[in-house]
Design an enzyme around this catalytic site. Structure first.
Site, PDB file in Angstrom:
ATOM      1  CB  SER A  48      -0.919   0.015   1.223  1.00 12.79           C
ATOM      2  OG  SER A  48      -1.593   1.257   1.310  1.00 12.79           O
ATOM      3  CG  LEU A  49       1.973   3.163  -3.340  1.00 13.93           C
ATOM      4  CD1 LEU A  49       1.989   3.842  -4.707  1.00 13.93           C
ATOM      5  CD2 LEU A  49       3.390   2.875  -2.878  1.00 13.93           C
ATOM      6  CE  LYS A  89     -12.016  -0.104  -1.064  1.00 14.83           C
ATOM      7  NZ  LYS A  89     -12.046   0.699  -2.297  1.00 14.83           N
ATOM      8  N   GLY A 134     -18.382  -1.913 -15.886  1.00 17.40           N
ATOM      9  CA  GLY A 134     -18.406  -2.598 -14.598  1.00 17.40           C
ATOM     10  C   GLY A 134     -19.507  -2.043 -13.718  1.00 17.40           C
ATOM     11  CB  ALA A 135     -22.475  -3.118 -12.487  1.00 18.82           C
ATOM     12  CB  THR A 140     -23.871 -10.693 -15.024  1.00 18.47           C
ATOM     13  OG1 THR A 140     -23.132 -10.016 -14.003  1.00 18.47           O
ATOM     14  CG2 THR A 140     -23.077 -11.891 -15.502  1.00 18.47           C
ATOM     15  NE  ARG A 170     -22.356  -7.128  -8.993  1.00 23.77           N
ATOM     16  CZ  ARG A 170     -21.074  -6.991  -8.729  1.00 23.77           C
ATOM     17  NH1 ARG A 170     -20.189  -7.779  -9.320  1.00 23.77           N
ATOM     18  NH2 ARG A 170     -20.655  -6.093  -7.852  1.00 23.77           N
TER      19      ARG A 170
END
Length: 272
Positions: free
Chosen positions: A16-17, A67, A127-128, A153, A156
Site C-alpha cells: 500500500s502507498l 470494504k 463494470g457495476a 451480467t 449486478r
C-alpha cells in the site's frame, strides 16, 4: 500537539502507498500524525474492533477485501457509503465507528480538473461493482446527459436505484463512438491481469479513456487507447483524492494534495 493515529486495513497490505502518501501530507502541514498499514486476514477480521482499539487508531481506511465486511462493525454509515454498499473510510469518534466512501468523490474530483465541460459529457462506465456505483453516484449529481453503465451480467444492477442506462458489454462495444468519456472500473488490467474488458474498434477519436487502476500506470485498455491516439487518464488522481477526502473527514483540515500526489508519482516512477 496531540499525535493523531491513522491506518489502512486490508489483506494483503504491504504494498500500500497510503502510508507514504499520508505522511507526505502530514509533513507538509507540520502535523505529528502517524499512518500505518495493518494486515488483517479474513479469518481474523472478527477481532477488528480489538485490533483498532489496542492501537488507539482515530480513523482508518479500508481496502480490499474488507470494504463490505466492515459494515456490520460500524455504529453509523453515511448515505453515500450505504448506497454504494462499501466503506473505505472510518472515523472513530467518541468510541463510535462511522463509515464513509470517498472513492467516487475522489475519482470525480480528479476528473473535473482534467476534463473541461464534464457537465455535458456522454459517459460510459464499464463494470457495476462498488467502485462503479460510487463514481456513478457522484457523476449523476453533475452530468446532464444520462449516464450509461455496462456490465457483463445484468443481475449486478438489481440493487441500483439511479436513473441510468444499464446495458451489457456487447451493446456497449457497438455504441462506443457515442461516448465522450469511457471509465473502466473492472479488474481487467490490474497487475498480472491482461484481460481486455471491451473491444475499442468503434472508439471515437476524441473520447477520453480512463481506468481507475494506477498500478500499473497504464493498463491494457489505456495502452490500446493511447496507441489509437486517444487521450487517457489513469486512477492515480482517484487514489490521491480519495485519501485527501478521508483526511478531511478525520481532521476537518485541508490536505496538501500536491504533496500527496508528488510522493506517489515519485514512488511509482521508481518502481516502473
Amino acid at each position: 500537539m496531540i499525535k493523531v493515529k491513522f491506518a489502512v486495513i486490508g489483506n494483503p497490505i504491504s504494498h500500500s502507498l497510503s502510508p507514504l502518501m499520508h505522511h507526505a501530507n502530514f509533513q507538509s502541514l507540520n502535523l505529528e500524525n502517524t499512518y500505518e498499514a495493518i494486515n488483517v486476514p479474513v479469518n481474523q477480521f472478527q477481532d477488528i474492533k480489538k485490533i483498532i482499539s489496542e492501537k488507539s487508531i482515530d480513523g482508518f481506511n479500508v481496502t480490499i477485501p474488507h470494504k463490505e465486511r466492515i459494515i456490520p462493525y460500524l455504529d453509523d454509515i453515511n448515505e453515500q457509503a450505504k448506497s454504494v454498499g462499501a466503506v473505505n473510510t472510518v472515523l472513530v469518534k467518541d468510541g463510535k465507528w462511522i463509515g464513509y466512501n470517498t472513492d467516487g468523490i475522489g475519482y470525480v474530483n480528479g476528473l473535473k480538473q482534467i476534463y473541461e465541460g464534464i457537465e455535458d459529457a456522454y459517459i460510459l462506465i464499464l463494470g457495476a461493482g462498488g467502485a462503479s456505483k460510487g463514481i456513478a453516484n457522484e457523476l449523476y449529481k453533475i452530468v446532464r446527459p444520462t449516464l450509461t453503465v455496462a456490465n457483463r451480467t445484468m443481475s449486478r444492477f438489481n440493487n441500483w436505484s439511479l436513473n441510468i442506462n444499464k446495458i451489457n458489454l456487447s451493446h456497449a462495444e457497438s455504441h462506443l463512438d457515442e461516448f465522450d468519456i469511457i471509465i473502466n472500473t473492472t479488474p481487467a488490467g490490474m497487475n498480472g491481469n491482461t484481460d481486455s474488458v471491451i473491444s475499442l474498434n468503434r472508439l471515437a477519436s476524441h473520447t477520453l479513456v480512463s481506468d481507475i487502476v494506477y498500478n500499473p500506470y497504464k493498463t491494457p485498455i489505456l495502452i490500446e487507447a493511447e496507441q489509437r491516439g486517444n487521450p487517457i487518464y489513469n486512477g492515480l488522481d482517484m487514489f490521491v483524492h480519495q485519501g485527501a477526502e478521508s483526511f478531511k473527514i478525520w481532521t476537518n483540515l485541508e490536505p496538501d494534495i500536491k504533496a500527496m500526489k508528488n510522493i506517489v508519482i515519485q514512488k511509482l516512477k521508481g518502481e516502473l
